[in-house]
Design a protein around this motif. Structure first.
Motif, PDB file in Angstrom:
ATOM      1  N   GLN A 151       0.689  -1.117   0.151  1.00  0.00           N
ATOM      2  CA  GLN A 151      -0.014   0.067   0.086  1.00  0.00           C
ATOM      3  C   GLN A 151       0.915   1.372  -0.066  1.00  0.00           C
ATOM      4  N   TYR A 152       0.242   2.376  -0.301  1.00  0.00           N
ATOM      5  CA  TYR A 152       0.944   3.677  -0.096  1.00  0.00           C
ATOM      6  C   TYR A 152       1.161   3.496   1.605  1.00  0.00           C
ATOM      7  N   SER A 153       2.345   4.726   1.940  1.00  0.00           N
ATOM      8  CA  SER A 153       2.653   4.547   3.422  1.00  0.00           C
ATOM      9  C   SER A 153       3.056   6.060   3.653  1.00  0.00           C
ATOM     10  N   PRO A 154       3.254   6.540   4.916  1.00  0.00           N
ATOM     11  CA  PRO A 154       3.649   7.701   5.130  1.00  0.00           C
ATOM     12  C   PRO A 154       4.925   8.072   4.802  1.00  0.00           C
ATOM     13  N   THR A 155       5.098   9.432   4.334  1.00  0.00           N
ATOM     14  CA  THR A 155       6.359  10.180   3.825  1.00  0.00           C
ATOM     15  C   THR A 155       7.782   9.755   4.617  1.00  0.00           C
ATOM     16  N   GLU A 156       7.469  10.030   5.867  1.00  0.00           N
ATOM     17  CA  GLU A 156       8.472   9.963   6.917  1.00  0.00           C
ATOM     18  C   GLU A 156       9.269   8.410   6.958  1.00  0.00           C
ATOM     19  N   GLY A 157       8.400   7.427   6.502  1.00  0.00           N
ATOM     20  CA  GLY A 157       8.970   6.106   6.447  1.00  0.00           C
ATOM     21  C   GLY A 157       8.379   5.072   7.341  1.00  0.00           C
ATOM     22  N   ASN A 158       8.778   3.795   7.056  1.00  0.00           N
ATOM     23  CA  ASN A 158       8.239   2.885   8.003  1.00  0.00           C
ATOM     24  C   ASN A 158       8.585   3.055   9.521  1.00  0.00           C
TER      25      ASN A 158
END
Ligand code: PMP
Length: 376
Positions: free
Chosen positions: A49-56
């Protein structure tokens, strides 16, 4: 240069040109298992899926632990995952450099960093130095005159010089940087590839630089460059601005690659893998060091790197390594001419060799070919 380097990929050429990790050392089984786990039933939808810009988040937690263990106290909120550290260089150039801003660099300097600063239309000013790194007194004087936006350094096992800034220099440089108050960009991709001597604390760990340092790291040299995973450690306010720039650039770094890297860090023994890399690269480094005296003309000097992938060779004055490269390619051996890494009028007598990608026998054969070219 790109055209010439494309020729180095021709079969039969022994290339010392690229700074590429040895492919036979990739932990393919460990990574396959990590990707399998990332795609296992429960989290599969999340990994695709898409995910947050800051990272996992889990990857940032594991990285924060690893960096803190390196003497660089770090929390998840200090970190942004980037698409390789190259993206970090591009993002910080956009965030911090207006056209005409001054960027200070060591010379020779990493070519792709130079490209980012040039694309941002910065003025690039080299700071003189010696075998221990850039000279703090020269930095002080140039900083007073130029009012730089930032200083870019690869302090440990530099690309392209192989040089490491000594602990005394680090202390002196930190004092000058803190006094003038410009940004330090510490690019540290080779940190873990140490073949001898004591571990150097990152400059970013110095308390006086806490609010003025961007620390760039990457998995490219210890796990895989193809996964394109790097990180950006910076004070919160800058990190927020950089996250917005990254959002506009690529939304986020590949979700599945980040998830696999988190699985890999959690389950595999990365320290043991790094020890294996170091044992192999140490032998290759030693092979190159052993052969250089026999194949270079008298008066040639070279760096003797404690780690990393590169040796910087300076031929006697009058040599022109730009002109030597086509000749070397005719003898099926390649290097990068030193002019690629210099800002001002280039000293054409230098060249960069990487010892990482070949075993000792191939290194000896490649250097024998280079020796023939040099003796002609
Ligand atoms: N900085 C330096 C000094 C490098 O040598 C490299 C890789 N050649 C990079 C940055 C870029 O690495 P990455 O693969 O993480 O983008």
């Amino acid at each position: 240069m790109r055209d010439l380097l494309a020729l180095t990929a021709r079969p039969g050429v022994i290339s010392f040109a690229g700074g590429i990790p040895a492919p036979e050392l990739f932990d393919v089984d460990g990574l396959r298992a990590a990707f399998d786990r990332a795609l296992a039933d429960g989290p599969a939808q999340r990994a695709l899926q898409y995910s947050p810009t800051e990272g996992n988040l889990r990857l940032r937690e594991l990285l924060a632990q690893r960096l803190s263990g390196r003497g660089l106290p770090t929390t998840v909120d200090d970190l942004l995952i980037t698409t390789g550290s190259q993206q970090g260089l591009q993002l910080l150039s956009t965030a911090l450099l207006d056209p005409g801003a001054t960027v200070l660099v060591e010379e020779p300097v990493y070519l792709s960093a130079l490209q980012c600063f040039q694309l941002a239309e910065a003025r690039i000013v080299p700071v003189p130095g010696d075998a221990e790194g850039i000279d703090p007194a020269a930095l002080d004087e140039i900083a007073a005159r130029e009012r730089p936006a930032l200083l870019y350094l690869v302090p440990t096992f530099s690309n392209p010089s192989g040089r490491t800034i000594s602990p005394e220099r680090r202390r002196a440089l930190a004092e000058v940087i803190a006094r003038h108050g410009f940004w330090l960009v510490e690019d540290d991709p080779y940190h873990e590839l140490r073949y001898r001597g004591e571990r150097e604390e990152p400059l970013s760990a110095r308390p006086e630089l806490a609010e003025r340092t961007i620390y760039l790291g990457t998995f490219s040299k210890v796990i895989s460059p193809g996964m394109r995973l790097g990180w950006f450690r910076a004070p919160r306010e800058l990190l927020r601005r950089v996250a917005i720039l990254k959002q506009a650039t690529d939304l986020h770094t590949s979700t599945v690659d980040q998830a696999a890297a988190a699985e890999y860090l959690a389950a595999a023994d990365l320290d043991a893998h790094v020890r294996k890399l170091c044992a192999t690269y140490r032998v290759r480094r030693d092979a190159m060091m052993a052969e250089l005296p026999a194949i270079t003309p008298s008066g040639t000097t070279w760096t003797d790197p404690d780690g990393g992938m590169f040796v910087w060779v300076i031929l006697p004055s009058g040599a022109d390594t730009d002109r030597l490269l086509p000749e070397a390619l005719r003898h099926d051996v390649a290097f990068v001419p030193g002019s690629a890494f210099q800002v001002g009028e280039p000293d054409r007598s230098a060249l960069r060799l990487s010892f990482a990608a070949h075993g000792p026998g191939t290194i000896a054969e490649g250097l024998r070919r280079l020796g023939k070219v040099l003796s002609q």
